[in-house]
Design an enzyme around this catalytic site. Structure first.
Site, PDB file in Angstrom:
ATOM      1  N   GLU A 260      30.888  24.051  37.007  1.00 44.01           N
ATOM      2  CA  GLU A 260      31.749  25.033  38.002  1.00 44.01           C
ATOM      3  C   GLU A 260      30.635  25.992  38.633  1.00 44.01           C
ATOM      4  O   GLU A 260      30.483  26.124  39.652  1.00 44.01           O
ATOM      5  CB  GLU A 260      31.984  25.882  36.993  1.00 44.01           C
ATOM      6  CG  GLU A 260      32.720  26.774  37.743  1.00 44.01           C
ATOM      7  CD  GLU A 260      33.818  28.114  36.404  1.00 44.01           C
ATOM      8  OE1 GLU A 260      32.587  28.269  35.975  1.00 44.01           O
ATOM      9  OE2 GLU A 260      34.645  28.359  37.164  1.00 44.01           O
TER      10      GLU A 260
ATOM     11  N   GLY B 231      41.107  28.193  30.900  1.00 43.26           N
ATOM     12  CA  GLY B 231      41.881  29.289  29.630  1.00 43.26           C
ATOM     13  C   GLY B 231      40.616  30.047  29.112  1.00 43.26           C
ATOM     14  O   GLY B 231      40.905  29.279  27.732  1.00 43.26           O
ATOM     15  N   TYR B 232      39.770  30.192  30.003  1.00 42.78           N
ATOM     16  CA  TYR B 232      38.590  30.261  28.798  1.00 42.78           C
ATOM     17  C   TYR B 232      38.937  32.323  29.259  1.00 42.78           C
ATOM     18  O   TYR B 232      39.187  33.172  27.923  1.00 42.78           O
ATOM     19  CB  TYR B 232      36.965  30.386  29.549  1.00 42.78           C
ATOM     20  CG  TYR B 232      37.053  28.916  30.035  1.00 42.78           C
ATOM     21  CD1 TYR B 232      37.869  27.754  29.239  1.00 42.78           C
ATOM     22  CD2 TYR B 232      35.892  28.612  30.323  1.00 42.78           C
ATOM     23  CE1 TYR B 232      37.259  26.982  29.170  1.00 42.78           C
ATOM     24  CE2 TYR B 232      35.165  27.418  30.181  1.00 42.78           C
ATOM     25  CZ  TYR B 232      35.736  26.631  30.180  1.00 42.78           C
ATOM     26  OH  TYR B 232      35.806  24.674  30.291  1.00 42.78           O
TER      27      TYR B 232
HETATM   28  C1  LIG Z   1      38.130  34.816  41.261  1.00 40.67           C
HETATM   29  C2  LIG Z   1      37.867  35.041  39.865  1.00 40.67           C
HETATM   30  C3  LIG Z   1      38.439  33.429  39.267  1.00 40.67           C
HETATM   31  C4  LIG Z   1      38.800  33.168  37.959  1.00 40.67           C
HETATM   32  N1  LIG Z   1      38.776  32.323  37.902  1.00 40.67           N
HETATM   33  C5  LIG Z   1      39.019  31.876  36.217  1.00 40.67           C
HETATM   34  C6  LIG Z   1      39.520  31.034  35.213  1.00 40.67           C
HETATM   35  O1  LIG Z   1      39.936  30.317  35.984  1.00 40.67           O
HETATM   36  N2  LIG Z   1      39.443  30.891  33.869  1.00 40.67           N
HETATM   37  C7  LIG Z   1      38.817  31.688  33.746  1.00 40.67           C
HETATM   38  O2  LIG Z   1      39.367  31.352  32.152  1.00 40.67           O
HETATM   39  N3  LIG Z   1      37.977  32.638  33.980  1.00 40.67           N
HETATM   40  C8  LIG Z   1      38.061  32.864  35.472  1.00 40.67           C
HETATM   41  N4  LIG Z   1      37.764  34.264  35.358  1.00 40.67           N
HETATM   42  C9  LIG Z   1      37.005  34.789  35.151  1.00 40.67           C
HETATM   43  C10 LIG Z   1      35.904  35.444  34.705  1.00 40.67           C
HETATM   44  O3  LIG Z   1      35.092  34.910  34.275  1.00 40.67           O
HETATM   45  C11 LIG Z   1      35.529  36.842  34.321  1.00 40.67           C
HETATM   46  O4  LIG Z   1      35.835  37.494  35.816  1.00 40.67           O
HETATM   47  C12 LIG Z   1      33.657  37.141  34.242  1.00 40.67           C
HETATM   48  O5  LIG Z   1      32.777  35.761  33.417  1.00 40.67           O
HETATM   49  C13 LIG Z   1      33.673  38.807  34.219  1.00 40.67           C
HETATM   50  O6  LIG Z   1      34.080  39.028  33.163  1.00 40.67           O
HETATM   51  P1  LIG Z   1      35.218  40.062  32.939  1.00 40.67           P
HETATM   52  O7  LIG Z   1      36.122  40.063  34.346  1.00 40.67           O
HETATM   53  O8  LIG Z   1      35.472  40.256  32.108  1.00 40.67           O
HETATM   54  O9  LIG Z   1      33.776  41.145  33.303  1.00 40.67           O
HETATM   55  P2  LIG Z   1      33.263  42.093  32.288  1.00 40.67           P
HETATM   56  O10 LIG Z   1      32.122  41.776  31.790  1.00 40.67           O
HETATM   57  O11 LIG Z   1      33.948  43.305  31.878  1.00 40.67           O
HETATM   58  O12 LIG Z   1      32.002  42.634  33.295  1.00 40.67           O
HETATM   59  C14 LIG Z   1      32.019  43.844  33.579  1.00 40.67           C
HETATM   60  C15 LIG Z   1      30.575  43.928  34.649  1.00 40.67           C
HETATM   61  O13 LIG Z   1      29.360  43.854  33.492  1.00 40.67           O
HETATM   62  C16 LIG Z   1      28.619  43.402  33.597  1.00 40.67           C
HETATM   63  N5  LIG Z   1      27.840  42.886  32.731  1.00 40.67           N
HETATM   64  C17 LIG Z   1      28.604  42.341  31.374  1.00 40.67           C
HETATM   65  N6  LIG Z   1      28.064  41.586  30.664  1.00 40.67           N
HETATM   66  C18 LIG Z   1      26.756  42.222  31.328  1.00 40.67           C
HETATM   67  C19 LIG Z   1      25.206  42.256  30.588  1.00 40.67           C
HETATM   68  N7  LIG Z   1      24.926  41.500  29.256  1.00 40.67           N
HETATM   69  N8  LIG Z   1      24.137  42.221  31.249  1.00 40.67           N
HETATM   70  C20 LIG Z   1      24.260  42.589  32.314  1.00 40.67           C
HETATM   71  N9  LIG Z   1      25.813  43.096  33.175  1.00 40.67           N
HETATM   72  C21 LIG Z   1      26.298  42.330  31.841  1.00 40.67           C
HETATM   73  C22 LIG Z   1      28.784  42.119  34.934  1.00 40.67           C
HETATM   74  O14 LIG Z   1      28.166  41.636  34.802  1.00 40.67           O
HETATM   75  C23 LIG Z   1      30.119  43.138  36.075  1.00 40.67           C
HETATM   76  O15 LIG Z   1      29.357  43.355  36.198  1.00 40.67           O
HETATM   77  C24 LIG Z   1      37.422  34.437  37.296  1.00 40.67           C
HETATM   78  C25 LIG Z   1      37.720  35.471  37.864  1.00 40.67           C
HETATM   79  C26 LIG Z   1      37.722  35.283  38.946  1.00 40.67           C
HETATM   80  C27 LIG Z   1      37.189  37.046  39.670  1.00 40.67           C
END
Ligand SMILES: Cc1cc2nc3c(=O)[nH]c(=O)nc-3n(C[C@H](O)[C@H](O)[C@H](O)COP(=O)(O)OP(=O)(O)OC[C@H]3O[C@@H](n4cnc5c(N)ncnc54)[C@H](O)[C@@H]3O)c2cc1C
Lengths: 362, 395
Positions: B241, B124-125
């Site tokens: 991970e 739950g992150y």
């Molecule tokens: C299949 C899957 C399983 C997952 N499982 C888990 C889980 O079990 N538990 C959990 O806690 N989370 C989980 N996640 C969440 C995952 O960690 C996040 O989706 C990921 O960290 C991206 O965050 P976001 O979706 O909010 O995208 P955003 O952070 O909104 O990103 C949108 C876009 O902006 C870009 N971006 C953002 N900041 C920057 C920067 N500083 N520089 C350049 N580009 C940037 C990103 O690369 C991306 O292209 C999962 C995600 C997926 C797809």
């Protein structure tokens, strides 16, 4: 010199886009994807009212007799809207084949009904392009036997247009005896696909298909339409990615202000922008029977498929986790582009053909 | 350079090979926590092929931390189609965290059932407004007597529908700077106040979820590390991970299946692998994989040879591994052509649709676990020493 769409073509594109945004919004696409076929039928009726079923039918048979460039414009607009309607097989490839190679009876029987939106013909050329699963059909004494996979627009069709390995084309009435229709389920739920198993089914040959020129033209047309569909769909994915990057904030900034995100979008744009020109150019080459028309059709399908693959991946990435959800629905475009890539030949196979066209295999 | 692991390892390798041969026909099936899975998992633990260095008292094999043996096990299992040990976020992320930072009670309570595959965890992150910028997370944890009271929302929580437990990051020190206000808690999923809603994915599956948390109460002792140190605790496992999302040994297994596929699929009667254009793409992927495997050996070496630095080698694993895997699955689709687009329960479907499913899933993993753009930021800033982007005031 003028390189671009005419006012008429632009307004056709706008009309279709408007129709689709009013009548086939994402919720409707989702409903269709989840099995509500009546909704697709409604949209199909709408595009018939717009005249799209008649664009490739000669005026003398009740159609609009428009050219390949118009057809490309239509296909691109349908791809943009992930429109769940028959088009490429039923309203481009089939009427083109019948107009070019049918006898008078065949033309009279089918073309007016295609134009009027009364009849849908599913098209199966997969085995001519490259047979899988040992599929293929044999024509002998007015009967066709064999198997054909991945008919375009073949579900609920009134007739089928099939090719054998030597490039002859046949028409089969869907109500004939000896046909088994099996639905194929692909990742793309905005379109349907079927397999036909045929056991001595009555068929009529399109008499003008004794040499390859007709099937080649039909294939080129199909490939161009698939390319245009991919370009339309890819453009939407890029537009959505840019729009999302201007809404979503992380680290206290719009993600669109990160150079990484800007570059992803710029790279998509840089690859995609020439593809619009390429499909118009390739369509125009067909219309003007240019010498390199075939080569352009092949290269367009192969190149656009590669660009589409890249754009659909990158645009999804820009959306982060949202991009991976069903709810956002970006995947409908992703999967449509994915299916287009494989239909009528994947890029490798088509490039092989492009090489042969230039005698590189000699 | 000395690639021999040493004669003592030859014997070990033949033991592993024998075990694999003897168990070639083992099948595990059914959902997670199915008996067949748990029994197989236990057998792997008993032989030291899984949880090898985890102490016996916590349910592991209790062997020495011999990284070369771990490597040999991974290599030999990768070559064979026998079922692999179960993974998942509990095994890959939580267990290492507890082993290094957990209390004795936590180790006793959680590690054994987690290793056996009986206790499933979710992570739950992420939150709706805190993805890449994870440290901005807002879910609150307040100590009320001997309980934490949690309020907020999590998203993208994979396998929460199966999990009994969740390791969760919450803000417990709202006045501290953002990286110093987070704590790492262990939350039972049957606690009152958890409303879980599945999120459907592009693959059609619903493996991840939203969690709405309203006055969820958990015991005060369910904290790993100290209050406010959750960011450091979590970072210790994010590395685990990232490594596990793109293990070259797993990709090797997949490459073997791809080779088989290309030998069976035909176009006009010709095997796809006999077509030079497809064969070249296959070989290019194999080359990239071999590079990644060599890179993994270097990382391995750095773990057993003090002073050998493999920082950069480690930072690239997730980026390169997920991209390669996505492309590998994409090649399989191209090799099948139109048949490669088939899905769900279609006739002519190959491998239950796994190629399409995994092609999409790995696009998800290019995003999940820290997007590949974030990976590139990490590589450039932490490994190449390039400056960070200027921070926005107040963010
Ligand atoms: C299949 C899957 C399983 C997952 N499982 C888990 C889980 O079990 N538990 C959990 O806690 N989370 C989980 N996640 C969440 C995952 O960690 C996040 O989706 C990921 O960290 C991206 O965050 P976001 O979706 O909010 O995208 P955003 O952070 O909104 O990103 C949108 C876009 O902006 C870009 N971006 C953002 N900041 C920057 C920067 N500083 N520089 C350049 N580009 C940037 C990103 O690369 C991306 O292209 C999962 C995600 C997926 C797809």
């Amino acid at each position: 010199m003028y390189f671009g769409l005419s006012e008429e073509q632009k307004s056709l594109e706008e009309n279709i886009s408007k129709f689709l945004s009013d009548n086939a919004p994402l919720d409707t696409i989702k409903a269709v994807a989840n099995g509500e076929e009546e909704k697709a039928e409604e949209i199909h009726k709408g595009i018939i009212e717009l005249g799209l079923s008649g664009i490739m039918v000669p005026e003398s048979y009740g159609g609009l007799e428009l050219n390949m460039l118009f057809a490309t414009v239509v296909s691109s607009a349908l791809g943009s809207g992930t429109a769940p309607v028959p088009y490429i097989g039923a309203y481009v490839m089939a009427p083109l084949a019948i107009s070019l190679a049918g006898d008078e009876d065949q033309k009279n029987e089918w073309l007016p009904k295609i134009a009027g939106g009364e009849k849908v013909i599913g098209v199966g050329l997969s085995e001519f392009v490259g047979a899988r699963e040992d599929a293929g059909i044999e024509f002998d004494k007015g009967k066709v036997t064999g198997r054909s996979l991945f008919l375009i627009d073949g579900k609920n069709a009134d007739a089928y247009l099939l090719a054998n390995k030597s490039g002859e084309l046949f028409l089969i009435d869907a109500s004939s005896k000896g046909i088994k229709v099996t639905e194929l389920v692909t990742v793309d739920k905005t379109r349907t696909s079927v397999e036909l198993t045929l056991d001595k089914v009555d068929a009529t040959l399109l008499p003008g298909t004794s040499d390859l020129s007709v099937i080649e033209k039909v294939l080129d047309a199909g490939r161009l339409m698939l390319s245009a569909d991919t370009v339309g769909a890819s453009q939407v994915m890029l537009d959505k990615a840019v729009a999302y990057s201007l809404e979503r904030k992380q680290f206290g900034r719009l993600i669109g202000s990160f150079q990484a995100v800007k570059h992803m979008c710029a790279e998509m744009a840089a690859e995609l922008e020439p593809c619009h020109s390429m499909i118009w150019h390739a369509a125009h080459s067909q219309d003007s029977s240019a010498e390199d028309a075939r080569l352009m059709a092949c290269q367009t399908k192969a190149h656009v498929s590669e660009v589409g693959k890249q754009v659909s991946k990158t645009a999804t990435e820009v959306h982060g986790g949202m991009g991976f959800t069903d709810e956002l629905g970006l995947h409908y475009w992703f999967k449509r582009i994915g299916l287009n890539r494989q239909l009528l030949g994947s890029p490798e196979l088509i490039r092989e053909e492009a090489g042969k066209l230039q005698g590189f295999d000699q | 350079m000395d690639l021999e692991y040493g004669p003592e390892y030859d014997e070990f390798r033949s033991e592993v090979i024998n075990f694999i041969k003897e168990n070639e026909d083992v099948k595990v099936s059914g959902p997670m926590r199915d008996e067949s899975r748990i029994n197989w998992q236990q057998k792997l633990i008993d032989h030291g092929y899984f949880a090898r260095s985890v102490p016996k008292e916590y349910g592991g094999y209790g062997g020495d931390m011999d990284i070369i043996k771990l490597r040999i096990i991974a290599e030999e299992f990768a070559k064979s189609p026998i079922p692999k040990a179960m993974g998942g976020q509990g095994i890959q992320m939580l267990v290492p965290t507890l082993l290094s930072l957990g209390t004795e009670e936590q180790k006793q309570q959680y590690i054994r059932p987690t290793l056996r595959g009986e206790m499933i965890w979710c992570q739950g992150y992420s939150e709706p407004n805190s993805g890449s910028d994870l440290a901005s997370l807002q879910t609150k944890g307040e100590l009320d007597g001997d309980e934490w009271v949690i309020n907020g929302q999590k998203i993208w929580t994979s396998t929460a529908q199966l999990a009994q437990m969740c390791f969760i990051l919450v803000r417990t020190e709202p006045d501290a700077p953002k990286h110093q206000g987070i704590s790492y808690l262990l939350m039972p999923m049957d606690s009152e106040g958890i409303d879980r809603r599945p999120i459907k994915q592009m693959t059609g599956d619903s493996d991840f979820n939203e969690l709405f948390l309203t006055d969820v109460r958990i015991p005060a002792e369910n904290i790993v590390g100290k209050r406010g140190e959750g960011w450091q605790v979590a970072n210790a496992t994010l590395g685990h991970e990232r490594g596990s999302l793109a293990d070259p040994n797993v990709t090797q297994n997949r490459l073997n299946s791809l080779i088989d596929l290309m030998k069976t699929e035909t176009i006009d009667g010709q095997r796809v692998i006999d077509k030079p254009i497809f064969r070249d793409r296959l070989l290019a992927i194999q080359g990239r994989l071999m590079a990644q495997q060599s890179n993994a050996l270097r990382i391995l070496s750095s773990q057993i040879n003090e002073g050998q630095d493999a920082t950069l080698a480690k930072f690239i694993v997730k980026l390169q591994g997920t991209e390669l895997r996505h492309e590998l699955e994409g090649l399989a689709i191209d090799a099948m052509g139109e048949l490669g687009t088939l899905y769900e329960d279609s006739p002519h479907l190959r491998d239950h649709g796994a190629w399409q499913q995994t092609y999409m899933y790995y696009l998800g993993l290019i995003i999940g676990g820290g997007t590949n753009q974030i990976q590139k930021n990490i590589i450039s800033e932490r490994a190449l020493g390039m400056p960070k982007e200027p921070k926005v005031q107040g963010a």
